[in-house]
Design an enzyme around this catalytic site. Structure first.
Site, PDB file in Angstrom:
ATOM      1  CE1 TYR A  47       7.025   6.472 -79.430  1.00  0.00           C
ATOM      2  CE2 TYR A  47       8.176   4.722 -78.519  1.00  0.00           C
ATOM      3  CZ  TYR A  47       7.227   5.338 -78.762  1.00  0.00           C
ATOM      4  OH  TYR A  47       5.737   4.842 -78.297  1.00  0.00           O
ATOM      5  CG  ASP A  48      12.758   4.209 -75.786  1.00  0.00           C
ATOM      6  OD1 ASP A  48      11.851   4.134 -76.342  1.00  0.00           O
ATOM      7  OD2 ASP A  48      14.031   3.364 -75.865  1.00  0.00           O
ATOM      8  CD  GLU A  53      -9.666  -3.854 -99.540  1.00  0.00           C
ATOM      9  OE1 GLU A  53      -9.717  -4.271 -98.536  1.00  0.00           O
ATOM     10  OE2 GLU A  53     -10.558  -2.742 -99.776  1.00  0.00           O
ATOM     11  CE  LYS A  67     -10.597 -14.262 -97.378  1.00  0.00           C
ATOM     12  NZ  LYS A  67     -10.302 -14.742 -96.140  1.00  0.00           N
ATOM     13  NE  ARG A  73     -16.793 -13.407 -89.055  1.00  0.00           N
ATOM     14  CZ  ARG A  73     -17.867 -13.854 -89.583  1.00  0.00           C
ATOM     15  NH1 ARG A  73     -18.806 -12.879 -90.285  1.00  0.00           N
ATOM     16  NH2 ARG A  73     -18.119 -15.120 -89.895  1.00  0.00           N
ATOM     17  CD  GLU A  91      -8.431 -10.358 -91.206  1.00  0.00           C
ATOM     18  OE1 GLU A  91      -9.857  -9.475 -91.211  1.00  0.00           O
ATOM     19  OE2 GLU A  91      -8.344 -11.582 -91.191  1.00  0.00           O
ATOM     20  CB  CYS A 130      25.636 -37.157 -82.098  1.00  0.00           C
ATOM     21  SG  CYS A 130      25.535 -35.619 -83.605  1.00  0.00           S
ATOM     22  CB  CYS A 162      25.059 -33.423 -80.431  1.00  0.00           C
ATOM     23  SG  CYS A 162      26.889 -34.082 -80.437  1.00  0.00           S
ATOM     24  CB  CYS A 212      29.403 -32.674 -83.266  1.00  0.00           C
ATOM     25  SG  CYS A 212      28.297 -33.272 -84.226  1.00  0.00           S
TER      26      CYS A 212
HETATM   27  S1  IVH Z   1     -13.838  -7.308 -96.379  1.00  0.00           S
HETATM   28  C1  IVH Z   1     -18.569  -7.318 -96.321  1.00  0.00           C
HETATM   29  N1  IVH Z   1     -11.401  -7.197 -96.887  1.00  0.00           N
HETATM   30  O1  IVH Z   1     -11.614 -12.123 -94.708  1.00  0.00           O
HETATM   31  C2  IVH Z   1     -16.630  -7.248 -96.131  1.00  0.00           C
HETATM   32  N2  IVH Z   1     -12.098  -8.940 -95.635  1.00  0.00           N
HETATM   33  O2  IVH Z   1     -13.383 -14.696 -95.486  1.00  0.00           O
HETATM   34  C3  IVH Z   1     -16.273  -8.151 -95.204  1.00  0.00           C
HETATM   35  N3  IVH Z   1     -10.484 -10.272 -94.450  1.00  0.00           N
HETATM   36  O3  IVH Z   1     -14.066 -11.846 -92.281  1.00  0.00           O
HETATM   37  C4  IVH Z   1     -14.810  -8.025 -95.094  1.00  0.00           C
HETATM   38  N4  IVH Z   1      -8.842  -9.251 -95.589  1.00  0.00           N
HETATM   39  O4  IVH Z   1     -11.664 -11.220 -91.622  1.00  0.00           O
HETATM   40  C5  IVH Z   1     -12.348  -7.663 -96.048  1.00  0.00           C
HETATM   41  N5  IVH Z   1      -9.106  -6.819 -97.403  1.00  0.00           N
HETATM   42  C6  IVH Z   1      -9.960  -7.455 -96.600  1.00  0.00           C
HETATM   43  C7  IVH Z   1      -9.845  -8.584 -95.891  1.00  0.00           C
HETATM   44  C8  IVH Z   1     -10.899  -9.130 -95.232  1.00  0.00           C
HETATM   45  C9  IVH Z   1      -9.061 -10.364 -94.955  1.00  0.00           C
HETATM   46  C10 IVH Z   1     -10.941 -11.378 -93.754  1.00  0.00           C
HETATM   47  C11 IVH Z   1     -12.041 -10.709 -92.870  1.00  0.00           C
HETATM   48  C12 IVH Z   1     -13.437 -11.418 -93.498  1.00  0.00           C
HETATM   49  C13 IVH Z   1     -13.000 -12.871 -93.846  1.00  0.00           C
HETATM   50  C14 IVH Z   1     -13.904 -13.342 -95.001  1.00  0.00           C
END
Ligand code: IVH
Length: 688
Positions: free
Chosen positions: A38-39, A115, A117, A138, A180, A420, A438, A443
């Site tokens: 790749y490099d 999904e 979070k 945001r 995110e 120590c 130490c 030790c």
């Molecule tokens: S959907 C209207 N999906 O959680 C839909 N948010 O607590 C808005 N976040 O501001 C977001 N994983 O920064 C969505 N799979 C995911 C997410 C996700 C993390 C964060 C996002 C949002 C915050 C809300």
């Protein structure tokens, strides 16, 4: 073909190959070629672009980190509100939400997309004609900050998407993705280690470190944070595009975005709940942190119908995992000695139940951290338990009341011991170090911790050589150094008497079978590659990555041992401090003796040297002034990859001084010594 047209087509072909490999590596986590290959492609592209600067385009893979540091960020309005989510903290709350959705929809058969979070910060990225045009934080949801140059440095964010890809994904040329930005745990650990080395305060968690990274004024600093980006939504002037959210995710994936593969299309709340529970157990194994599960109505028509309340959609909800933090008191601060002799203050806590386990200790890292927290013994503190990391104290609770409970401050300040705690040896804090050490080379704590480090999974991987056995072997005088591991006899292990685990039990013999298993493991460890052996020596500041770079650069233990501090600094990411630490290590007769004993035990002392070019071998360069086509680091790497050396000062041994604009005293020195001075153009020609 005329030369220019030829270069043009070569450049385009290289870019396509590089994009393909970056996608395999950064998005799919499944590289097809070695880093070296790749490099090589990147260097070839850089050289061609340097020869034809007029052909450089902003979407070239060489142009991720660029531009001048800025003074501040510009505020920009979002094309449509960037929403936040309502939270559910229990199964009941989640079922209430599902019921509301079904009532409003007037039907029961609702599909939900589940999904992870991700615990980072949300980022809107706008593409125009398939090119990354703008990235906006945001902010307050309607106005964010423009951080395009920084987001371009995130390797999983495509800089451009070809017409063919857009077509295949079913996407128009202009659209906005939302997703995110996060910092993977590995980047976070590395960053904090580096900060500790440079006497900077540690970041409390990956999210803060990611947020700080996104707000760097100089994009090259953002690049160093090694951030990642997952896409989870698509908007076009505030509208959705596909009939189903599930299709949106597939389309984003097809367009080259990183979309989390850990997602599920659920057809009932029971299925949603199953997904939530499954990930609650497994989340520690993820390479990044999550704080819950997001559940979204799949049908976009239904999303529209359900609409919003205030700042959050009715069609989605975040199920938050119980915070893995708790409040408890610091009873005492004790000091642990590590394998290098480093002292780590550790808080002894009144046991508190956090996220399924009882926590009674938390690391405080170092004295600076205790000062930063303002922690006194007796204080009430918030303890967090994230991922696989040891619990940590995140803050001190100031005097007052929380939920009707009164909290008082502690009174006893922590004092770093002068001796120590394990051996009574002297404690020093070297200049330029955050940590105390130490200095007693014999030790016992250092020996125990070195043996445990040596046998651990990521080092020599001697399974079965756990703490109880190591401690007993030390007591019996069978292990005085890590090298003794290779002189252990089967019978010595088999007859080893260990304290019985259950209380009131007598001692028990380790036994033939276990002894044989450990003997086999020790034997197998002789095959671990050179980089592991280098790591196993436990040289201060030489972690996994540095050990790997050293092995690739020198190819043998002997060459590494013979290297001067200057030669060591030719290795990637090795600066003067690490170089000095390595030189000091090998200067110590005890350490050399250890190395010889490991050699006698037939550990791997040679490895694969990373193939370098030979075009510039034997030549030493000095760089001075501002270069136009490359940064200093890039030029250095190109020269080194071609077998040349780069030195910091001009001497008679220098073959060439490469002078950019505003070259200063080094240029004068070169003239004085009669060293050849060349420009960037000539360097490029030499590199071919
Ligand atoms: S959907 C209207 N999906 O959680 C839909 N948010 O607590 C808005 N976040 O501001 C977001 N994983 O920064 C969505 N799979 C995911 C997410 C996700 C993390 C964060 C996002 C949002 C915050 C809300």
């Amino acid at each position: 073909m005329p030369p220019r047209a030829q270069a043009e087509s070569q450049i385009e072909s290289l870019r396509q190959q590089i994009r393909h490999h970056e996608h395999r590596y950064y998005v799919l986590d499944d590289p097809e070629v070695s880093d070296a290959e790749y490099d090589r492609l990147v260097n070839e592209l850089k050289a061609l672009e340097a020869a034809h600067p007029e052909l450089i385009t902003p979407d070239s893979p060489t142009q991720r980190v660029g531009g001048q540091p800025r003074e501040g960020f510009v505020k920009v309005a979002h094309s449509s509100l960037m929403l936040s989510l309502d939270n559910a903290y229990s199964e009941d709350e989640l079922r209430d939400w599902d019921r509301r959705v079904r009532d409003l929809a007037g039907r029961d058969d609702i599909a939900y997309v589940c999904e992870l979070k991700l615990d980072g910060l949300s980022m809107a990225i706008r593409y125009e004609a398939g090119e990354l045009a703008r990235a906006i934080t945001r902010g307050d949801g309607s106005v964010g900050e423009e951080v395009t140059a920084n987001v371009r440095t995130v390797r999983s964010v495509p800089l451009s998407i070809s017409a063919a890809q857009l077509k295949q994904a079913g996407l128009p040329p202009n659209f906005e993705v939302r997703g995110e930005i996060l910092m993977p745990r590995a980047s976070f650990e590395r960053l904090n280690e580096e900060r500790e080395r440079n006497e900077l305060p540690r970041f409390a968690n990956p999210r803060n470190a990611a947020a700080g990274g996104v707000r760097q004024l100089d994009p090259s600093l953002t690049a160093e944070r090694r951030l990642d980006y997952f896409a989870y939504a698509l908007t076009l002037e505030g509208r959705t595009y596909f009939d189903r959210h599930w299709q949106t995710l597939d389309a984003l994936e097809a367009a080259g975005f990183k979309v989390n593969p850990k997602r599920k299309l659920a057809h009932s709340l029971d299925e949603v709940w199953e997904f939530i529970q499954q990930w609650e157990d497994k989340r520690d194994a993820l390479p990044y942190e999550i704080d819950g599960i997001v559940i979204k109505v799949d049908r976009t028509a239904l999303q529209l119908e359900l609409g919003f309340t205030g700042k959050a959609p009715r069609w989605a909800i975040a199920y938050k995992y119980a915070a893995r933090a708790g409040i408890t008191r610091v009873i005492n601060i004790e000091v642990n000695v590590g394998r290098t002799g480093k002292l780590t203050p550790t808080a002894e806590l009144e046991p508190v139940f956090i996220g399924g386990t009882t926590v009674s200790r938390a690391t405080l890292h170092n004295l600076d951290e205790i000062e930063r927290l303002g922690l006194l013994i007796g204080d009430w503190v918030v303890v967090e338990r994230g991922g696989d990391v040891i619990p940590k104290v995140s803050r001190v609770i100031t005097e007052g009341e929380i939920d009707g409970k009164k909290y008082l401050r502690g009174t006893v300040p922590f004092v770093m011991p002068e001796h120590c705690p394990e051996c009574g040896g002297h404690i020093v804090r070297a200049e330029g170090e955050v940590a105390h050490f130490c200095v007693n080379t014999s030790c016992p704590a250092k020996l125990r911790e070195s043996l445990l480090f040596f046998s651990s999974r990521y080092v020599m991987n001697i399974d079965g050589m756990g703490e109880a056995i190591v401690v007993q072997l030390i007591k019996d005088g069978l292990l005085k150094s890590v090298a003794d591991m290779y002189s252990l006899k089967h019978d010595q292990l088999a007859t080893l008497m260990l304290d019985a685990q259950k209380e009131g039990g007598t001692k028990r013999r380790l036994g033939e079978k276990t002894a044989q298993r450990i003997m086999d493991e020790i034997e197998a460890s002789k095959q671990r590659p050179l980089e592991r052996v280098i790591l196993a020596l436990g040289i201060r500041m030489v972690g996994e990555r540095t050990a790997q770079f050293l092995a690739e650069h020198f190819g043998s233990m002997d060459d590494l041992m013979a290297a001067s501090a200057e030669q060591l600094q030719e290795v990637d990411e090795v600066g003067p401090r690490i170089a000095t630490s390595i030189v000091n290590y090998f200067a110590e007769p005890r350490n050399r003796e250890l190395v010889e004993r490991l050699r006698a035990a037939e550990l791997q002392f040679t490895g694969q040297k990373k193939q370098k070019g030979t075009k510039l071998s034997g030549l030493t360069f000095v760089l001075t002034g501002t270069l136009v086509q490359y940064t200093r680091d890039e030029a250095k790497k190109l020269i080194e990859d071609a077998g040349g050396k780069v030195s910091g000062s001009v001497s008679k041994k220098t073959n060439y001084v490469v002078a950019g604009t505003e070259a200063g005293s080094k240029l004068d020195k070169a003239k004085e010594l009669g060293v050849a001075v060349i420009g960037e153009e000539e360097l490029r020609e030499m590199l071919g």
